[in-house]
Design a protein around this motif. Structure first.
Motif, PDB file in Angstrom:
ATOM      1  N   ALA A   1       0.854  -1.188   0.000  1.00 48.96           N
ATOM      2  CA  ALA A   1       0.000   0.000   0.000  1.00 48.96           C
ATOM      3  C   ALA A   1       0.889   1.237   0.000  1.00 48.96           C
ATOM      4  O   ALA A   1       1.784   1.354   0.836  1.00 48.96           O
ATOM      5  N   VAL A   2       0.643   2.140  -0.950  1.00 46.91           N
ATOM      6  CA  VAL A   2       1.471   3.343  -1.062  1.00 46.91           C
ATOM      7  C   VAL A   2       0.611   4.599  -1.081  1.00 46.91           C
ATOM      8  O   VAL A   2      -0.529   4.578  -1.541  1.00 46.91           O
ATOM      9  N   ASP A   3       1.181   5.702  -0.572  1.00 48.39           N
ATOM     10  CA  ASP A   3       0.457   6.973  -0.581  1.00 48.39           C
ATOM     11  C   ASP A   3       1.361   8.143  -0.967  1.00 48.39           C
ATOM     12  O   ASP A   3       0.975   9.296  -0.843  1.00 48.39           O
ATOM     13  N   GLY A   4       2.574   7.837  -1.419  1.00 43.14           N
ATOM     14  CA  GLY A   4       3.484   8.901  -1.823  1.00 43.14           C
ATOM     15  C   GLY A   4       4.362   9.425  -0.702  1.00 43.14           C
ATOM     16  O   GLY A   4       5.229  10.255  -0.938  1.00 43.14           O
TER      17      GLY A   4
ATOM     18  N   PHE B   1       7.519   0.132  -0.025  1.00 40.05           N
ATOM     19  CA  PHE B   1       7.624  -0.327  -1.413  1.00 40.05           C
ATOM     20  C   PHE B   1       8.953  -1.053  -1.640  1.00 40.05           C
ATOM     21  O   PHE B   1       8.983  -2.144  -2.210  1.00 40.05           O
ATOM     22  N   ASP B   2      10.059  -0.445  -1.177  1.00 38.71           N
ATOM     23  CA  ASP B   2      11.383  -1.065  -1.351  1.00 38.71           C
ATOM     24  C   ASP B   2      11.427  -2.440  -0.698  1.00 38.71           C
ATOM     25  O   ASP B   2      11.965  -3.397  -1.260  1.00 38.71           O
ATOM     26  N   LYS B   3      10.847  -2.545   0.486  1.00 41.10           N
ATOM     27  CA  LYS B   3      10.828  -3.817   1.214  1.00 41.10           C
ATOM     28  C   LYS B   3       9.976  -4.846   0.465  1.00 41.10           C
ATOM     29  O   LYS B   3      10.373  -6.012   0.330  1.00 41.10           O
ATOM     30  N   ALA B   4       8.839  -4.415  -0.044  1.00 44.63           N
ATOM     31  CA  ALA B   4       7.952  -5.309  -0.802  1.00 44.63           C
ATOM     32  C   ALA B   4       8.649  -5.828  -2.061  1.00 44.63           C
ATOM     33  O   ALA B   4       8.502  -7.000  -2.419  1.00 44.63           O
ATOM     34  N   VAL B   5       9.409  -4.966  -2.726  1.00 46.14           N
ATOM     35  CA  VAL B   5      10.170  -5.368  -3.917  1.00 46.14           C
ATOM     36  C   VAL B   5      11.191  -6.442  -3.540  1.00 46.14           C
ATOM     37  O   VAL B   5      11.323  -7.460  -4.231  1.00 46.14           O
ATOM     38  N   GLN B   6      11.888  -6.231  -2.423  1.00 46.80           N
ATOM     39  CA  GLN B   6      12.862  -7.232  -1.942  1.00 46.80           C
ATOM     40  C   GLN B   6      12.182  -8.581  -1.719  1.00 46.80           C
ATOM     41  O   GLN B   6      12.673  -9.612  -2.172  1.00 46.80           O
ATOM     42  N   PHE B   7      11.064  -8.565  -1.009  1.00 48.73           N
ATOM     43  CA  PHE B   7      10.334  -9.813  -0.735  1.00 48.73           C
ATOM     44  C   PHE B   7       9.878 -10.478  -2.031  1.00 48.73           C
ATOM     45  O   PHE B   7       9.970 -11.693  -2.186  1.00 48.73           O
ATOM     46  N   ALA B   8       9.364  -9.674  -2.960  1.00 48.17           N
ATOM     47  CA  ALA B   8       8.862 -10.209  -4.231  1.00 48.17           C
ATOM     48  C   ALA B   8       9.993 -10.860  -5.031  1.00 48.17           C
ATOM     49  O   ALA B   8       9.796 -11.899  -5.665  1.00 48.17           O
ATOM     50  N   LYS B   9      11.179 -10.253  -4.981  1.00 49.15           N
ATOM     51  CA  LYS B   9      12.326 -10.815  -5.703  1.00 49.15           C
ATOM     52  C   LYS B   9      12.747 -12.146  -5.081  1.00 49.15           C
ATOM     53  O   LYS B   9      12.980 -13.122  -5.794  1.00 49.15           O
ATOM     54  N   ILE B  10      12.797 -12.191  -3.761  1.00 45.64           N
ATOM     55  CA  ILE B  10      13.199 -13.418  -3.051  1.00 45.64           C
ATOM     56  C   ILE B  10      12.240 -14.559  -3.374  1.00 45.64           C
ATOM     57  O   ILE B  10      12.653 -15.683  -3.632  1.00 45.64           O
TER      58      ILE B  10
ATOM     59  N   ARG C   1       4.755   5.339 -11.426  1.00 50.35           N
ATOM     60  CA  ARG C   1       6.145   5.593 -11.010  1.00 50.35           C
ATOM     61  C   ARG C   1       6.676   4.390 -10.219  1.00 50.35           C
ATOM     62  O   ARG C   1       7.790   3.919 -10.458  1.00 50.35           O
ATOM     63  N   TYR C   2       5.878   3.906  -9.290  1.00 46.07           N
ATOM     64  CA  TYR C   2       6.281   2.717  -8.518  1.00 46.07           C
ATOM     65  C   TYR C   2       6.428   1.498  -9.429  1.00 46.07           C
ATOM     66  O   TYR C   2       7.342   0.694  -9.258  1.00 46.07           O
ATOM     67  N   GLU C   3       5.514   1.355 -10.390  1.00 45.06           N
ATOM     68  CA  GLU C   3       5.562   0.218 -11.317  1.00 45.06           C
ATOM     69  C   GLU C   3       6.875   0.214 -12.103  1.00 45.06           C
ATOM     70  O   GLU C   3       7.521  -0.821 -12.255  1.00 45.06           O
ATOM     71  N   LYS C   4       7.266   1.386 -12.571  1.00 40.21           N
ATOM     72  CA  LYS C   4       8.520   1.541 -13.325  1.00 40.21           C
ATOM     73  C   LYS C   4       9.706   1.111 -12.448  1.00 40.21           C
ATOM     74  O   LYS C   4      10.580   0.368 -12.900  1.00 40.21           O
ATOM     75  N   GLN C   5       9.702   1.555 -11.195  1.00 42.13           N
ATOM     76  CA  GLN C   5      10.777   1.184 -10.257  1.00 42.13           C
ATOM     77  C   GLN C   5      10.804  -0.327 -10.037  1.00 42.13           C
ATOM     78  O   GLN C   5      11.876  -0.923  -9.963  1.00 42.13           O
ATOM     79  N   ALA C   6       9.632  -0.935  -9.922  1.00 41.76           N
ATOM     80  CA  ALA C   6       9.548  -2.384  -9.704  1.00 41.76           C
ATOM     81  C   ALA C   6      10.138  -3.136 -10.892  1.00 41.76           C
ATOM     82  O   ALA C   6      10.904  -4.094 -10.717  1.00 41.76           O
ATOM     83  N   HIS C   7       9.802  -2.698 -12.103  1.00 41.61           N
ATOM     84  CA  HIS C   7      10.348  -3.332 -13.308  1.00 41.61           C
ATOM     85  C   HIS C   7      11.860  -3.128 -13.385  1.00 41.61           C
ATOM     86  O   HIS C   7      12.599  -4.059 -13.717  1.00 41.61           O
TER      87      HIS C   7
END
Length: 150
Positions: A12-15, A23-32, A72-78
């Motif tokens: 969940a993000v709100d800027g 978001f950064d933590k969620a990306v880490q978990f998703a990658k793992i 913007r978050y989607e781009k960072q995730a990719h």
């Protein structure tokens, strides 16, 4: 690290800065876990309820902001190497929509959110979003706290 593998992680993000950390933590978990990352922003009607000036203009701007924020978050995730990314924008109360509607609908095994985002007065009045997510969610929760609070 965790034993269980998550197939879908909802963040969940709100800027806010705290949302960026979540978001950064969620990306880490998703990658793992090679998980799908679902990024959600709930447009909180209460925030705008007292602003009646030009309702249509506000609604349009808020929706555009939400769309741009999530893109913007989607781009960072990719860029971080995630392939499966989904965006969800809803309107209503994030405190109930995230745990009771969005998480079950996307099949989230984990919800990642920031500990803060509102000011102290809002927290006293309505309780923090993360507290409510923790109360209502049927899946695991990971609450990210800014380092300055520790």
């Amino acid at each position: 690290m965790m034993d269980s593998h998550y197939h879908t992680i909802l963040v969940a993000v709100d800027g806010s800065k705290t949302a960026d950390l979540a978001f950064d933590k969620a990306v880490q978990f998703a990658k793992i876990d090679h998980a799908k990352l679902v990024i959600t922003h709930v447009i909180d009607i209460q925030t705008f309820a007292n602003v009646r000036a030009n309702q249509r203009f506000i609604d349009q701007n808020v929706t555009e902001y939400a769309q741009e924020l999530l893109e913007r978050y989607e781009k960072q995730a990719h860029e971080a190497g995630l392939d499966a990314v989904e965006l969800v924008i809803e309107t209503g109360s994030p405190k109930t929509l995230i745990p009771k509607v969005i998480a079950p609908r996307v099949g989230a095994g984990l919800i990642v959110c920031g500990a803060v985002g509102m000011n102290a007065m809002e927290r006293i009045m309505i309780g923090s979003v993360s507290e409510n997510i923790a109360r209502y969610a049927k899946c695991d929760i990971y609450i990210v706290r800014p380092k300055t609070l520790n």
